[in-house]
Scaffold this active site. Structure first.
Site, PDB file in Angstrom:
ATOM      1  N   GLY A 107      19.179  36.776  25.805  1.00 43.93           N
ATOM      2  CA  GLY A 107      18.419  37.135  24.706  1.00 43.93           C
ATOM      3  C   GLY A 107      17.224  38.049  24.759  1.00 43.93           C
ATOM      4  N   ALA A 112      16.739  29.603  23.390  1.00 43.39           N
ATOM      5  CA  ALA A 112      16.459  28.476  22.396  1.00 43.39           C
ATOM      6  C   ALA A 112      17.553  28.890  21.330  1.00 43.39           C
ATOM      7  CB  ALA A 112      14.667  29.094  21.959  1.00 43.39           C
ATOM      8  N   TYR A 113      17.411  27.851  20.344  1.00 45.76           N
ATOM      9  CA  TYR A 113      18.093  27.939  18.972  1.00 45.76           C
ATOM     10  C   TYR A 113      16.973  28.556  18.095  1.00 45.76           C
ATOM     11  CZ  TYR A 113      20.686  26.947  14.961  1.00 45.76           C
ATOM     12  OH  TYR A 113      21.296  26.843  13.570  1.00 45.76           O
ATOM     13  N   THR A 114      17.321  29.891  17.786  1.00 46.68           N
ATOM     14  CA  THR A 114      16.304  30.830  17.112  1.00 46.68           C
ATOM     15  C   THR A 114      16.701  31.098  15.503  1.00 46.68           C
ATOM     16  OG1 THR A 114      16.988  32.866  18.013  1.00 46.68           O
ATOM     17  CG2 THR A 114      15.354  31.673  19.283  1.00 46.68           C
ATOM     18  N   TYR A 163      13.156  24.519  12.828  1.00 48.85           N
ATOM     19  CA  TYR A 163      13.151  25.341  13.819  1.00 48.85           C
ATOM     20  C   TYR A 163      11.692  25.114  14.508  1.00 48.85           C
ATOM     21  CZ  TYR A 163      11.916  29.482  16.868  1.00 48.85           C
ATOM     22  OH  TYR A 163      11.390  30.138  17.979  1.00 48.85           O
ATOM     23  N   LYS A 203      11.094  23.028  18.152  1.00 52.62           N
ATOM     24  CA  LYS A 203      10.315  23.446  19.072  1.00 52.62           C
ATOM     25  C   LYS A 203       8.880  22.859  19.605  1.00 52.62           C
ATOM     26  CE  LYS A 203      11.020  27.100  21.104  1.00 52.62           C
ATOM     27  NZ  LYS A 203      11.572  27.409  22.407  1.00 52.62           N
ATOM     28  N   TRP A 247       7.042  36.562  16.450  1.00 50.31           N
ATOM     29  CA  TRP A 247       7.721  38.200  15.916  1.00 50.31           C
ATOM     30  C   TRP A 247       8.155  38.776  17.179  1.00 50.31           C
ATOM     31  CZ3 TRP A 247       3.946  40.376  11.522  1.00 50.31           C
ATOM     32  CH2 TRP A 247       3.701  39.445  10.689  1.00 50.31           C
TER      33      TRP A 247
END
Length: 285
Positions: free
Chosen positions: A10, A61-63, A126, A130, A151
């Site tokens: 990532g 993470a799943y983003t 999301y 988290k 961001w």
């Protein structure tokens, strides 16, 4: 010192690799989603046990914020249940944990920079998953450090900066939202802060906030990218209402960084300086 990094490919994981690979005093393991499939929660602790890390930097993470609205079970498995397994492993084996979270745990209703103890109230799946991940980590491992960021962009991976460069290179005009306020985070800056915390003698558990200094909208961000890169595209500011998405975004998610600066002595660069550094490394086309 053995350090295991999740989410190795990532944006943040890639920046951590750049920094840590050059440090011979550390034994580092960089695991991607194939080596550590976070959606397969039953095998996570067994995989971690193969490496026996002293510290885990949990950056995976799943983003996919919009996709999470229709893949809530997968997002919850990766962001919540996997984090719980990692925290349980650390508790059982005496390892330290530094985990990454998000400004999306907030609802965007504030008008002041958000401190770590500000009320949480996620408005999308999301953010909810988290937050559940944060809560699971704190339940099983109160000694953990959690850093919320916002961001994120980098020379690695897909992000707003790269998308803007591509669109502005291809089109004469684009529209960008001007009523969502926060501050971007250059992943390299965050990676440097994380390494400084890990290397320091001052491990103080709890939640911290980190993004670059300054307060801007996505429109301001796009205008700065255009100016620094010398692009000609016309950018139109539009309200969120004109750009509907499956997931709601917080209108205001500017993070207060005073705690991380005070506790760890972390330096936080101004957003425009960091953007300029990143853009020096990015070629158009």
């Amino acid at each position: 010192m053995k350090i295991l990094i999740t989410g190795a490919n990532g944006q943040l994981g890639s920046e951590l690799q750049e920094i840590l690979r050059e440090q011979s005093d550390k034994e580092c393991y960089f695991l991607d989603r194939k080596q550590l499939p976070l959606d397969q929660t039953l095998i996570i602790q067994d995989i971690l046990a193969m490496y026996q890390p002293d510290i885990i930097i949990h950056a995976a993470a799943y983003t996919a914020v919009d996709k999470a609205e229709s893949e809530s079970d997968l997002a919850d498995a990766v962001n919540h249940l996997a984090s719980e397994e990692i925290a349980q492993y650390c508790r059982l084996h005496g390892a330290k944990l530094l985990a990454i979270s998000t400004d999306y745990v907030f609802d965007g209703g504030s008008v002041n920079p958000l401190a770590e103890n500000a009320p949480v109230n996620p408005i999308n799946i999301y953010g909810l998953t988290k937050l559940r991940g944060e809560q699971a980590i704190q339940k099983w491992l109160p000694e953990a450090i959690i850093i919320r960021t916002s961001w994120v962009y980098s020379t690695y991976g897909n992000n707003f900066v790269k998308t803007m460069i591509r669109l502005m290179s291809e089109r004469d005009e684009i529209s960008v939202i001007n009523d969502q306020i926060g501050s971007p985070t250059y992943a390299k800056d965050l990676a440097q802060a994380i390494v400084a915390i890990v290397e320091g003698e001052n491990w103080v558990s709890g939640i911290y906030h980190y993004s670059n200094e300054g307060e801007i909208s996505w429109y301001d961000f796009a205008e700065a990218i255009k100016e620094i890169k010398g692009l000609e595209c016309k950018i139109h500011p539009i309200p969120t209402a004109q750009y509907p998405t499956p997931a709601k975004r917080p209108k205001y998610s500017l993070l207060d960084k005073s705690k991380i600066k005070r506790i760890f002595g972390v330096e936080v660069p101004y957003w425009r300086e960091s953007l300029r550094k990143m853009l020096e490394q990015v070629r158009i086309g």
